[in-house]
Design a protein around this motif. Structure first.
Motif, short mmCIF file in Angstrom:
data_model
loop_
_atom_site.label_atom_id
_atom_site.label_comp_id
_atom_site.label_asym_id
_atom_site.label_seq_id
_atom_site.Cartn_x
_atom_site.Cartn_y
_atom_site.Cartn_z
N ILE A 295 0.79 -1.22 0.00
CA ILE A 295 0.00 0.00 0.00
C ILE A 295 0.83 1.27 0.00
O ILE A 295 0.54 2.19 -0.77
CB ILE A 295 -0.99 0.00 1.19
CG1 ILE A 295 -1.93 -1.19 1.07
CG2 ILE A 295 -1.76 1.29 1.26
CD1 ILE A 295 -2.92 -1.30 2.20
N ARG B 168 -9.55 3.74 1.61
CA ARG B 168 -9.38 3.64 3.06
C ARG B 168 -10.41 2.74 3.71
O ARG B 168 -10.21 2.27 4.82
CB ARG B 168 -9.50 5.03 3.68
CG ARG B 168 -8.19 5.77 3.64
CD ARG B 168 -8.37 7.19 4.01
NE ARG B 168 -9.03 7.92 2.94
CZ ARG B 168 -9.76 9.00 3.14
NH1 ARG B 168 -9.94 9.46 4.35
NH2 ARG B 168 -10.33 9.61 2.14
N GLU C 140 -11.29 -0.13 2.71
CA GLU C 140 -10.97 -1.52 2.49
C GLU C 140 -10.60 -2.12 3.84
O GLU C 140 -9.84 -1.54 4.59
CB GLU C 140 -9.80 -1.62 1.50
CG GLU C 140 -9.76 -2.91 0.74
CD GLU C 140 -8.93 -3.97 1.43
OE1 GLU C 140 -7.96 -3.58 2.09
OE2 GLU C 140 -9.24 -5.15 1.30
N TYR D 12 -7.03 -2.14 5.05
CA TYR D 12 -6.20 -0.98 4.78
C TYR D 12 -5.49 -0.49 6.04
O TYR D 12 -4.28 -0.29 6.04
CB TYR D 12 -7.07 0.13 4.19
CG TYR D 12 -6.31 1.37 3.84
CD1 TYR D 12 -6.24 2.44 4.72
CD2 TYR D 12 -5.65 1.47 2.63
CE1 TYR D 12 -5.53 3.57 4.40
CE2 TYR D 12 -4.94 2.60 2.29
CZ TYR D 12 -4.89 3.66 3.19
OH TYR D 12 -4.19 4.78 2.86
N LYS E 142 -1.41 -0.47 6.07
CA LYS E 142 -1.13 0.71 5.25
C LYS E 142 0.32 1.13 5.32
O LYS E 142 0.79 1.91 4.51
CB LYS E 142 -2.05 1.86 5.60
CG LYS E 142 -1.88 2.51 6.94
CD LYS E 142 -2.87 3.67 6.99
CE LYS E 142 -3.02 4.39 8.29
NZ LYS E 142 -2.10 4.27 9.35
#
Lengths: 870, 110
Positions: free
Chosen positions: A149, A272, A274, A277, A281
């Motif tokens: 990410i 965001r 998800e 995430y 991240k």
């Protein structure tokens, strides 16, 4: 030289021959010519104008029509063949053009690149994509298009050439506009700059802010209509469940993405939201999930971008690179990983990675070749028929020349005749293509449109094709026929015998092509049969696969428990089991260090009933059982398959903890095909998760199927807390894996059928002419005592020989190509001689059938009739 | 008249065409010139002159019949145009005018 000068010189020559003898005259003549070499004496001036060939065009058209109508049968044969070839070419042209237009509609498509990550550190294994024609692809290091990410934003920050960055990821969610009415949808989680980065259009909503808010959702028009009817959905609430149901607000309505976009969506959610995430991240290396694209500034070349990416990779992964070098996983100068960029328009053809909607370029080539082959056969037909027909046209040509036609004019006339037929074939081909279009769209899984009036490009291609075919097919016969010496032809009465070698050669090529297509279709068919019938190591009959979209583990467990209770009281349900994924829907992959190498292992979460429900036997040890409470301690106990056991070697002993897996092996299960037969059964292990139930397997007892299914559909709502009921049958799931192959098989079969039809028509025509040429010979033979059978043999001997030669030509090519194709499958049939024999026999029989009509007719003819004219 | 300059050879060719009247084509003209002036002339030179004369408008031509000796090629027959006749006449007049002015005593004696 000018005509009068030539005449003058001839006259002088004649006089000098009389006066001085021939030799002196010749010398003088040569000298005269030299002296005459001045600009004005050469043919330019004073010359009567060269005939304008176009003057005769109208006449040629009339002639063409007349000739074609006179020979209806042969014109018909050629028409069928040519229009079929043209129809195929047209369809495939539309297909290829569509493929090449993918993703080019974005305004900045030339500046957009997808970032890929290539792993060269763990090269001990190669994971091949299980797609059609996978074995024809080159295999390099492990390249992925899914990235960590934070990589995208870091890249955008540190590389000045990058103007913008966009990430997205697919997923599913359950949406509901009204309580109780929920639906599982495919969603795309996207960075908020989707509509400024790409050229997708918004019906309503602000492109810059539409995905900015954490609870915003964008729907396409059709989905908006489904959930909100005709009302304006902007600002309305929508329940979105990606783990927990939450209320989102609709902030925009988008137009449907066009057909040639790789990126398709129905529902857009901010990246965001998800579910994973937040957790990952900042994970730099071990979580590869999002697709990342960048847009570069104007004027940045791909090479420059590549260099910058190399530098970026070195900096961003500096720590990891150091660690790998220290651990001797890579050399001291290597980086082990590579970050590369692929231009957006090329991305559609990259079959090696998990990008949505990719195809192989090979599809286009193969389809193009098939169409080309059919067209080739049709053209060969035309040439063969024209050549054999030539004998009857010598008089016509001779007469024309006597009347003053130049050779070029005769060639032009004959070529116009071909072109007229081709023009009609183009029209017929277009009609045929339109007729076949729906079937072709179903085959190719596309929505192609063939409309030459809308697309001038298509019209141009059509006309060009017509000209090409007309010249290719008509050029040689026209040139040959036009070259007749009229004097010779008109004097003699014999039919001109042509060199049959060319005709024979052409027929051989035709038949070789047909045999090749038949063989390919047969081999594919056998492989399909094998694959569909093979024992997969488990019982797939009557197993219902139900998706449990509940993501929250506690709720998942509750659904599972309810299902168990539900099944207990029903005679229609034999058993219920839960698993993390069903067949063909992927598996989790974990890496273990086995024998010193980092290897991937397929991992499934299962419950107690999984193995018994599917009837998978254990070769050693036992299944998970509630009587062993330690089994359910997470990751404590594990069941492995034979392949993994073999890899672990002595380390895998039932009842003991494996050092390499760091888990206790409680059982070894017989290898079974949990993925498609393209892949070899890999190492796999099963963990116990008693309420693993993202997928539920329901085994139905025989005879109760439909009733139980309907009942379950109704009761599911209460059991699952309002989740939609999405189910499929296990055997159906398995066979859809091979759907692509069966489509190709159908296409090849169809093409082979057409090719044979066209070739047979050609043979039919040829044999007719052949028989006519030989009526006298046959008559004489019969008079001398030959039986009908013997005459038949004589006439057909040629055909058999030609078929044999075609066979010899076609076999090696077909064998080689089919072997390559079969390498796609880890489990495959062998190409035995039966296939070739079958193809050869089929080819021979059809050939004999085609010629039989005329040879029979000739053999049965009364010799008195044919010899009467002698 | 302007543009009627006639070179010596051209004048001879033109006169030959006039003599031959019908049937004046390159070969016959060449033979006529050779007969009249007793000098050898190549047919290509005659042809060039004919070409130039036609361009100037003194001659016109048409294609005649073909014979066996000519290998089936037709011959180009030339005739003098009125313009050409006029030019010839003027040239003749000029000659005669100037000739008349030359005192005849130059040619006597010696």
């Amino acid at each position: 030289m000018l005509e009068e000068i030539e005449g003058d010189l001839n006259e002088l020559f004649a006089e000098r021959v009389a006066a001085e003898g021939e030799r002196a005259a010749r010398q003088q003549y040569a000298w005269d010519v030299v002296r005459y070499l001045r600009p004005h004496t050469l043919r330019q001036s004073h010359q009567t104008r060269t005939p304008l060939y176009t003057d005769m065009l109208r006449n040629y058209f009339i002639l063409a029509k007349r000739n074609l109508l006179q020979r209806k049968l042969y014109a018909g044969i050629n028409l069928v063949g040519l229009s079929t070839g043209i129809a195929f070419c047209l369809l495939i042209y539309a297909f290829i053009r569509h493929e090449h237009s993918f993703d080019r509609f974005h305004a900045d498509a030339g500046r957009i690149y997808r970032i890929d990550y290539t792993d060269r550190v763990n090269v001990s294994f190669q994971r091949r994509t299980g797609k059609f024609l996978g074995s024809f692809q080159a295999l390099g290091g492990l390249r992925m298009c899914r990235l960590p990410i934070p990589l995208g934003p870091a890249l955008a920050e540190s590389v000045p050439e990058v103007e913008g960055m966009f990430r997205f990821r697919e997923g599913t969610a359950v949406l509901g506009a009204a309580p109780g009415v929920t639906q599982q949808e495919e969603v795309v989680f996207a960075d908020e700059n989707l509509f400024t980065f790409f050229s997708f259009r918004l019906r309503s909503g602000n492109p810059r802010t539409v995905l900015a808010g954490p609870r915003s959702v964008v729907l396409t028009e059709s989905l908006a209509r489904r959930y909100f009817g005709e009302a304006d959905p902007i600002g309305k609430p929508l329940t979105v469940n990606v783990g927990r149901p939450e209320t989102y607000t609709v902030t925009g309505v988008a137009e449907e993405p066009p057909g040639h976009s790789s990126l398709r969506f129905g529902v857009l959610l901010p990246l965001r939201s998800e579910p994973q995430y937040q957790q990952y991240k900042d994970e730099q290396l071990n979580y590869f999930a999002v697709l990342t694209l960048v847009k570069v500034r104007e004027g940045v070349s791909p090479a420059a971008l590549g260099r910058k990416l190399d530098g970026f990779a070195r900096r961003y992964f500096a720590e990891n690179i150091q660690a790998w070098r220290k651990g001797k996983l890579i050399g001291p100068r290597e980086t082990g990983i590579q970050v590369t960029a692929m231009p957006l328009p090329a991305v559609h053809f990259d079959n090696a990675v998990m990008w949505p909607r990719t195809t192989s370029r090979l599809y286009g080539y193969i389809l193009g070749s098939v169409a080309g082959l059919i067209l080739l056969i049709a053209c060969i037909n035309y040439i063969s028929l024209a050549l054999t027909n030539a004998a009857s046209r010598t008089q016509e040509v001779g007469l024309r020349k006597v009347m003053g036609a130049s050779r070029r004019q005769v060639t032009l006339q004959l070529w116009v005749e071909t072109q007229v037929l081709v023009a009609v074939a183009v029209g017929a081909g277009l009609a045929l293509a339109l007729l076949l279009l729906p079937a072709f769209n179903a085959f190719a899984d596309r929505q192609l449109v063939v409309n030459p009036f809308r697309n001038p490009e298509l019209l141009g291609a059509l006309l060009g094709l017509g000209l090409l075919v007309g010249t290719l097919a008509g050029g040689y016969p026209a040139a040959l026929l036009a070259g007749f010496n009229p004097v010779k032809v008109l004097k003699s009465n014999r039919t001109h015998r042509f060199n049959p070698a060319l005709s024979r050669g052409l027929v051989v090529v035709q038949y070789a092509v047909c045999l090749f297509l038949i063989t390919a279709a047969l081999v594919m068919y056998r492989q399909m049969q094998y694959v569909l019938r093979k024992d997969l190591g488990f019982d797939q009959a009557r197993v219902l696969v139900v998706e449990n979209p509940e993501k929250d583990p506690a709720r998942q467990k509750r659904v599972w428990e309810r299902m168990q209770q539900y099944a207990a009281g029903r005679p229609g349900i034999a058993a219920v089991a839960g698993a993390s994924a069903s067949f063909g829907k992927g598996s989790m992959i974990y890496f273990f260090t086995i024998n010193g190498q980092n290897r991937p292992v397929d991992v499934f979460d299962v419950d107690y009933n999984y193995l018994p429900l599917l009837g998978i036997p254990l070769v050693q040890g036992r299944n998970f059982s509630p009587q062993h409470p330690t089994d359910s301690v997470r990751k404590e106990a594990v069941i492995i398959n034979e392949t993994l056991a073999r890899q672990l070697g002595d380390d895998a002993r039932v009842g003991e903890v494996s050092q390499q897996l760091k888990m206790r092996v409680v059982g070894i299960v017989k290898d079974y095909h949990y993925a498609s037969l393209e892949m070899k059964i890999g190492p796999a292990l099963l963990w116990l998760n008693p309420s693993a139930a993202s997928t539920l397997l329901v085994k139905l007892t025989p005879g109760h199927g439909p009733g139980t299914l309907a009942q379950l559909a109704q009761d599911w709502k209460t059991m699952s807390g309002g989740q939609p009921f999405n189910y499929s049958f296990l055997d159906g799931d398995i066979s859809t894996q091979y759907r692509e192959y069966s489509r190709w098989m159908n296409l090849l079969g169809l093409a082979a059928g057409f090719a044979i039809l066209v070739a047979c028509l050609g043979l039919f025509g040829l044999s007719g002419l052949n028989a006519v040429n030989r009526t006298r010979e046959v008559g004489i033979r019969k008079v001398l005592g030959a039986s009908v059978g013997q005459v038949l043999l004589l006439l057909n001997r040629d055909v058999v020989r030609l078929a044999a030669v075609s066979f010899v030509l076609a076999v090696p090519g077909a064998w080689y190509l089919m072997r390559r194709w079969l390498q796609d499958f880890a489990y495959r049939v062998e190409i035995g001689p039966e296939v070739f024999v079958a193809a050869g026999v089929a080819g021979l029989l059809t050939a004999l059938l085609a010629v039989s009509y005329h040879s029979l007719k000739a053999a049965l003819a009364n010799p008195v009739d044919s010899l009467r004219s002698e | 008249m302007k543009g009627t300059y006639l070179g010596e050879f051209e004048e001879v060719v033109l006169l030959a065409v006039g003599i031959l009247h019908e049937g004046a084509y390159a070969v016959s003209i060449t033979k006529e010139i050779e007969k009249q002036s007793r000098r050898t002339v190549h047919v290509s030179a005659v042809h060039t002159a004919l070409y130039r004369l036609e361009e100037k408008g003194f001659l016109k031509s048409h294609l005649g019949e073909a014979t066996k000796e000519r290998g089936g090629k037709r011959k180009r027959l030339y005739t003098i145009t009125p313009f050409g006749a006029r030019a010839l006449q003027e040239t003749m007049e000029l000659r005669q005018q100037m000739w008349a002015q030359v005192p005849k005593i130059i040619f006597q004696g010696n």
